[in-house]
Design a protein around this motif. Structure first.
Motif, mmCIF file in Angstrom:
data_model
loop_
_atom_site.group_PDB
_atom_site.id
_atom_site.type_symbol
_atom_site.label_atom_id
_atom_site.label_comp_id
_atom_site.label_asym_id
_atom_site.label_seq_id
_atom_site.Cartn_x
_atom_site.Cartn_y
_atom_site.Cartn_z
ATOM 1 N N ILE A 77 -1.935 -0.050 -1.919
ATOM 2 C CA ILE A 77 -2.223 0.167 -3.346
ATOM 3 C C ILE A 77 -1.035 -0.261 -4.207
ATOM 4 C CG2 ILE A 77 -2.731 1.920 -5.080
ATOM 5 C CD1 ILE A 77 -4.202 3.475 -2.818
ATOM 6 N N ALA A 78 0.170 0.091 -3.763
ATOM 7 C CA ALA A 78 1.365 -0.256 -4.527
ATOM 8 C C ALA A 78 1.530 -1.762 -4.646
ATOM 9 C CB ALA A 78 2.604 0.372 -3.868
ATOM 10 N N PHE A 79 1.338 -2.477 -3.540
ATOM 11 C CA PHE A 79 1.493 -3.926 -3.589
ATOM 12 C C PHE A 79 0.315 -4.599 -4.283
ATOM 13 C CE2 PHE A 79 4.975 -3.276 -0.733
ATOM 14 C CZ PHE A 79 5.812 -4.337 -1.015
ATOM 15 N N GLY A 80 -0.843 -3.928 -4.311
ATOM 16 C CA GLY A 80 -1.948 -4.453 -5.107
ATOM 17 C C GLY A 80 -1.603 -4.444 -6.586
ATOM 18 N N ALA A 81 -1.058 -3.313 -7.069
ATOM 19 C CA ALA A 81 -0.649 -3.217 -8.470
ATOM 20 C C ALA A 81 0.494 -4.192 -8.774
ATOM 21 C CB ALA A 81 -0.228 -1.787 -8.796
ATOM 22 N N PHE A 82 1.448 -4.284 -7.823
ATOM 23 C CA PHE A 82 2.571 -5.197 -8.020
ATOM 24 C C PHE A 82 2.098 -6.653 -8.025
ATOM 25 C CE2 PHE A 82 6.174 -7.656 -6.204
ATOM 26 C CZ PHE A 82 7.052 -7.496 -7.266
ATOM 27 N N GLY A 83 1.154 -6.978 -7.142
ATOM 28 C CA GLY A 83 0.605 -8.327 -7.104
ATOM 29 C C GLY A 83 -0.126 -8.682 -8.386
#
Length: 493
Positions: A418-424
């Protein structure tokens, strides 16, 4: 020839063919579902092989391997989400073709060159296994460090329109790879006192977050504007997807990309997640129209898919001849050998030669079945485009969460997703490229561990890196490539 004949006799039986067909089908499904992989497919089916004859069991496992690597191209092309790490570069040109209404053509190109790359990988396995394995066995920490550094310098080719943004992404990937316990001395770094960070960030949740979740967020933002999707029939203009002239023009690209896949497949721990990116870079750098890459051209698809499938046969070389698994998939295959009382290594050819050649034949048959399943299943694959995005994307999100959790059975990987989805999603907004970050994240641990190990043996001296021929060769290439890139950048400015 007698061993080849025995191999064909063992594999060309109804049971063996049924197992190979089932393995390829299941493997393609696992490869096509974001979060699943060939490793997971083999892990799940390994207990089911206990009651099978060793030849039948290994034929099934090899088929799962082939199907798992090949299946990743389906979501990569259709919905811009790589099913596996080996299909990252497939998204660069595959999805733009889908957006132009050429999904069927892109799938056929991908399947065809996956097969051709796999055949070249099989030829390497058949005829070059002993000498190539000896060469890879001679590589030490110096050589692995130099090869990894050279691969990382190629990040300039993945930088897109801005070299600064590409280098920033690569640097961030290297920093993210440093999270957790350091190699050699076991020091904790960037863990913030949170125990879950001790093991570092897993590749799969990072990959799915950047490519899948960010894409879902972007599509959710655009759902208010209806997106017209071309019908499946329009997407398949001809049987072979390209003319004979276009096919022959890809010959050099096919051979070069397959050679990269074979070379990377031989090296333990590198894997097809790196080879498809490097092959794509090589194709782009040698092209007369590098600016066309990323807009939906066949060259990028050919490079990515031929390299990752060529690596399947190459990864089997150190496993069979030396008993050394090159990646997580071949580590699972090694478990399959040992479960059935078979010890891979140099003596395997003498003690159980018919089994080795049965595996060779099973690999060939599995690739032929992959080609047939890929071609005849394209109409069904393209129908995914007709599914409304508001139904398809939540399903993909659920599969990403399941795949991330199943990796280590811990919620931390889901939070990472989820964190890397938002960061992406933020990176997409500011037009920072993903591939340099992924390449830095994959190569970072290899560079650090091999450099520190080498420096321990040289007491801190860097001179031996240039005294060993292979190491010096790749470091020189890296320096030359950086210098040439800077020169081209200065001339443009």
């Amino acid at each position: 020839m007698e061993l080849w004949s025995l191999g064909f006799d063992l594999i060309l039986t109804p049971l063996a063919l049924a197992l190979i067909f089932s393995g390829v089908c299941v493997g393609m499904v696992f490869g096509a579902i974001p979060g699943m992989s060939a490793t997971m497919a083999i892990a799940l089916f390994l207990p089911m092989t206990f009651g099978l004859d060793p030849v039948m069991a290994l034929a099934l496992l090899v088929a799962l391997f082939v199907g798992g690597i090949s299946g990743g191209l389906i979501p990569a092309i259709l919905i811009n989400i790589p099913g596996t790490a080996s299909s990252i570069a497939t998204t660069f040109d595959g999805y733009p073709m889908t957006q132009r209404g050429e999904a069927g053509q892109a799938l056929r190109i991908g399947v065809l060159f996956s097969f051709l790359g796999a055949v070249l990988g099989c030829l390497a396995l058949f005829f070059l296994a002993p000498p190539l394995a000896d060469l890879a066995l001679g590589f030490g920490t110096f050589e692995y460090f130099s090869i990894s550094v050279f691969a990382l310098t190629l990040v300039a080719g993945l930088a897109g329109t801005s070299l600064i943004k590409g280098l920033a992404s690569a640097a961030l990937g290297l920093l993210l790879a440093m999270i957790g316990i350091a190699p050699i001395d076991g020091t904790k770094r960037f863990t913030l006192g949170i125990p879950d960070f001790d093991a570092g960030l897993a590749l799969l949740p990072v990959l799915l977050g950047l490519f899948a979740v960010s894409e879902i967020l972007k599509e959710a933002e655009n759902l208010c504007r209806e997106k017209k999707t071309p019908p499946a029939a329009f997407a398949m203009p001809r049987l072979f997807a390209m003319s004979w002239r276009a096919f022959t023009s890809q010959g050099v690209n096919l051979i070069r990309s397959s050679a990269i896949g074979i070379g990377i497949g031989l090296l333990p721990g590198v894997g097809s997640g790196t080879s498809n990116l490097l092959a794509y870079l090589a194709a782009k750098n040698s092209s007369k129209t590098p600016e066309a890459f990323g807009t939906g051209i066949a060259d990028g698809l050919v490079a990515s898919e031929s390299s990752n499938n060529a690596g399947v046969g190459a990864a089997m070389i150190p496993l069979i001849t030396l008993g050394i698994p090159g990646d997580t998939v071949t580590a699972m295959l090694l478990g399959g050998f040992l479960i059935h009382g078979i010890q891979p290594g140099p003596l395997l050819f003498q003690i159980n030669g018919e089994l080795v050649y049965a595996i060779f034949v099973a690999l060939l048959v599995a690739n032929v079945m992959m080609l047939l399943l890929g071609y005849f299943g394209i109409r069904q694959f393209v129908k995914l485009l007709a599914v409304p995005r508001q139904y398809l994307l939540p399903i993909v999100m659920v599969m990403c969460v399941i795949g991330s959790f199943a990796l280590n059975n811990r919620m931390f990987d889901v939070y990472t997703l989820i964190a890397f989805g938002a960061f992406g999603y933020v990176m997409l907004k500011f037009q920072y490229p993903f591939p340099p970050l992924i390449l830095g994240f994959i190569l970072g641990p290899m560079i650090e561990q091999n450099m520190r190990s080498a420096l321990m043996t040289t007491r801190g001296s860097f001179l031996p890196f240039f005294e060993r021929p292979v190491s010096a060769f790749f470091l020189t290439l890296a320096i030359a490539y950086v210098a040439a890139t800077l020169w081209r950048t200065l001339r443009r400015s």
